[in-house]
Structures are given as C-alpha cells and as structure tokens.
Design a protein around this motif. Structure first.
Motif, mmCIF file in Angstrom:
data_model
loop_
_atom_site.group_PDB
_atom_site.id
_atom_site.type_symbol
_atom_site.label_atom_id
_atom_site.label_comp_id
_atom_site.label_asym_id
_atom_site.label_seq_id
_atom_site.Cartn_x
_atom_site.Cartn_y
_atom_site.Cartn_z
ATOM 1 N N LEU A 40 0.820 -1.204 0.000
ATOM 2 C CA LEU A 40 0.000 0.000 0.000
ATOM 3 C C LEU A 40 0.863 1.266 0.000
ATOM 4 C CD1 LEU A 40 -3.005 0.903 0.139
ATOM 5 C CD2 LEU A 40 -2.728 1.068 2.627
ATOM 6 N N GLU A 41 2.133 1.116 0.368
ATOM 7 C CA GLU A 41 3.023 2.285 0.370
ATOM 8 C C GLU A 41 3.157 2.926 -1.010
ATOM 9 O OE1 GLU A 41 5.789 -1.374 0.009
ATOM 10 O OE2 GLU A 41 4.074 -0.789 1.241
ATOM 11 N N ASP A 42 2.881 2.154 -2.069
ATOM 12 C CA ASP A 42 2.938 2.723 -3.414
ATOM 13 C C ASP A 42 1.985 3.900 -3.568
ATOM 14 O OD1 ASP A 42 4.744 0.799 -4.053
ATOM 15 O OD2 ASP A 42 3.473 -0.311 -5.430
ATOM 16 N N THR A 74 -1.116 -4.155 3.434
ATOM 17 C CA THR A 74 0.198 -4.115 4.061
ATOM 18 C C THR A 74 0.974 -2.918 3.544
ATOM 19 O OG1 THR A 74 1.313 -5.438 2.356
ATOM 20 C CG2 THR A 74 0.207 -6.636 4.134
ATOM 21 N N ALA A 75 1.848 -2.373 4.380
ATOM 22 C CA ALA A 75 2.653 -1.215 3.990
ATOM 23 C C ALA A 75 3.931 -1.192 4.812
ATOM 24 C CB ALA A 75 1.877 0.088 4.198
ATOM 25 N N ARG A 76 4.994 -0.621 4.227
ATOM 26 C CA ARG A 76 6.255 -0.466 4.943
ATOM 27 C C ARG A 76 6.096 0.578 6.041
ATOM 28 N NH1 ARG A 76 8.900 0.932 -0.031
ATOM 29 N NH2 ARG A 76 9.844 2.629 1.133
ATOM 30 N N SER A 77 6.778 0.351 7.146
ATOM 31 C CA SER A 77 6.647 1.249 8.293
ATOM 32 C C SER A 77 7.156 2.655 7.997
ATOM 33 C CB SER A 77 7.403 0.664 9.497
ATOM 34 O OG SER A 77 8.781 0.493 9.189
ATOM 35 N N ASP A 78 8.154 2.775 7.103
ATOM 36 C CA ASP A 78 8.727 4.096 6.848
ATOM 37 C C ASP A 78 7.799 4.989 6.031
ATOM 38 O OD1 ASP A 78 9.793 1.975 4.888
ATOM 39 O OD2 ASP A 78 10.086 3.820 3.753
ATOM 40 N N GLY A 101 6.414 -5.415 14.691
ATOM 41 C CA GLY A 101 7.813 -5.162 15.008
ATOM 42 C C GLY A 101 8.741 -5.738 13.951
ATOM 43 N N ALA A 102 9.984 -5.287 13.975
ATOM 44 C CA ALA A 102 10.978 -5.783 13.017
ATOM 45 C C ALA A 102 11.291 -7.254 13.302
ATOM 46 C CB ALA A 102 12.251 -4.950 13.116
ATOM 47 N N LEU A 103 11.595 -8.003 12.256
ATOM 48 C CA LEU A 103 11.968 -9.401 12.421
ATOM 49 C C LEU A 103 13.343 -9.505 13.050
ATOM 50 C CD1 LEU A 103 10.869 -10.921 8.980
ATOM 51 C CD2 LEU A 103 9.561 -10.817 11.104
ATOM 52 N N ASP A 104 13.515 -10.440 13.979
ATOM 53 C CA ASP A 104 14.846 -10.678 14.525
ATOM 54 C C ASP A 104 15.579 -11.652 13.602
ATOM 55 O OD1 ASP A 104 13.946 -13.297 15.103
ATOM 56 O OD2 ASP A 104 13.412 -12.764 17.153
#
Length: 285
Positions: A40-42, A74-78, A101-104
C-alpha cells in the motif's frame, strides 16, 4: 498495487463500477472474500488525486456490512506517516491499524529458508544467511534489502543440486554488490532530467566527510532548488528503495551506496568537496 494500480487509475477505469453490489458479483453472497492489498506504500508516491480516488474505493468496500468480507492491506513502516496524510485513507487506518515489530535474526532465517524448502531447495551454507543478516542489521530498510538479496540469489540457484550456493552469493558481491547492481538498474531507467535531479538528491544525502546522512524532505524538494523535478526524482528513489523516509527525514538505505556504489563515487569526485559543502550549507539555511 504496482502495474495493476496504474492500469486502473491512469486509464480512468472505475475501480468498483457498481459500488458494494460489485462484490456480490464475485460471489460474496455464496462464499467469503478475503481481499489482500500488498505494498500500500505505493499509494504515497502517486498523484494526490489518484491516491484519494483509490482510498475512496477502499472505503467503499467497508460499506459492505458483511462478516464474509475482510480487507487486509500491508505497507512499509517508513511510509506510514505519508499514508496517514491522505485524508480519505486516514479514517480506515485509524479504524484498524496494527504495527508489526521488526523481524529478529531467527525470524529472518525462517522467512528465507521456509520458501526455499517449499520449493525443494536449501542453502549450501547457513553462514550465507548470517552474512545477509549482519550486513543489513543497521539499515532502516532491512527487510527490503534482505528480500532483494534473496531474490538475486534465487536467480543464481543451482538447479541440478537444488542449492543456493556460496559461489553464487560471492559472484553477486554480497549485499553491497546486490544493492549497487540494483541502484545502477534504477539509474539507467531514469530519464535525463530525472537523473540530474536524482544526482542532487543523492549528493545531499552524503555528508561532507563521505558518510551516509539524512535531510528533511522539504529541503530536498525546495522550489528554490530542484522543485518538482527533485520531488519526482525523490519519489523514484523511494519507490525503488534506494532511499527511505522516516518522519520526514530522508536517507540512503545502506552505507554501501556511499562506500561501494561507483556512481556515487563518480558524483562526489565530479562535484568536489567545495560544491558538496555548499549543498550542505544550503540544507541548513
């Protein structure tokens, strides 16, 4: 999103021509519908009227009061801040927003080995994944870099042995080599006017000491500087994930774009320290 998004929006085809009734044409009255919209960030990189139109189309889906319909995007957090800035989308996001949260390192390994095993492949050495994890650990776009690295490694897979090999990873040049090759491909896709503006954006994201730096979006697209050309170039770099924007601060995604990318070195050599210093001063004014 992606190519399909351009087909629907740019050619003026109604997204959902019959409103909520359109969904029942897909069989919603008979079976449940789970609609997934990836990347969705697009939406943050298209013209404002296109973004608003797409957001209104999504909102129309929520008018269908049925437990059989579920919508997941879905979308990137930034890019989340910029998505919330789209008025017609803000209500949907606030209604059901679930940050992850970010993947470890262990989760990243599972995300890589799982699909490979499903396809009948294995990593020749576990250390390959460890290297990818270490080399992307400090990037604000870590998941994207991991995905790009694995994609390129998959393209070099050893079919007879069903392996993702050390030799293939070395031939790619590791994360730095993968990213620099990707950056070159993006650069070649730019028009001449976009390339000139992109050069200025990249230079402004490198400090006078030759380190990866950050700058405010408004300074990079200042009308007194590059203006619209700079904005378009920045959007191209963000969409290609060479840059990342967090809370209005833009930066290159990885140190390799400064230390290993020949084009960045060429730009720095061409403009010289004095010109670069003047650019940095301009950002502070």
């Amino acid at each position: 999103m992606g190519a399909g998004r351009h087909l629907l929006l740019d050619q003026g085809v109604p997204l959902f021509p019959m409103g909520p009734v359109w969904l029942y044409g897909l069989g919603l009255a008979v079976c449940p519908l789970f609609l997934v919209i990836d990347q969705l960030e697009d939406l943050a990189g298209v013209a404002s009227h296109e973004a608003a139109r797409f957001a209104r189309a999504l909102e129309s889906l929520t008018e269908v009061e049925s437990p059989r319909l579920r919508l997941l995007a879905t979308a990137r957090s930034d890019v989340v801040d910029r998505l919330f800035a789209i008025t017609s989308l803000r209500g949907l996001l606030t209604r059901g927003f679930h940050p992850l949260g970010a993947l470890d390192d262990q989760q990243l390994e599972s995300a890589a080995t799982g699909p490979a095993q499903t396809a009948g492949f294995a990593f020749e050495e576990a250390e390959i994944l460890s290297e990818i994890g270490r080399d992307t650990a400090h990037s604000p776009a870590r998941l994207g870099l991991v995905s790009l690295s694995l994609q390129k490694l998959w393209q070099q897979r050893d079919e007879p042995r069903r392996l993702l090999t050390r030799a293939a990873w070395q031939s790619l040049g590791g994360v730095a080599g993968v990213l620099c090759e990707h950056a070159d491909a993006v650069w070649e896709s730019l028009a001449a006017s976009e390339r000139r503006a992109a050069e200025d954006v990249v230079l402004r994201l490198i400090s006078t000491t030759g380190q990866r730096d950050s700058a405010r979006r408004e300074t990079l697209v200042d009308p007194a500087g590059g203006g619209e050309a700079a904005r378009q170039a920045l959007e191209r770099l963000l969409a290609a994930r060479l840059c990342v924007e967090i809370a209005g601060e833009v930066q290159l995604v990885h140190d390799a774009l400064v230390s290993s990318w020949p084009r960045a070195k060429e730009l720095l050599s061409r403009v010289g320290v004095d010109q670069q210093l003047r650019q940095r001063i301009g950002l502070l004014c």
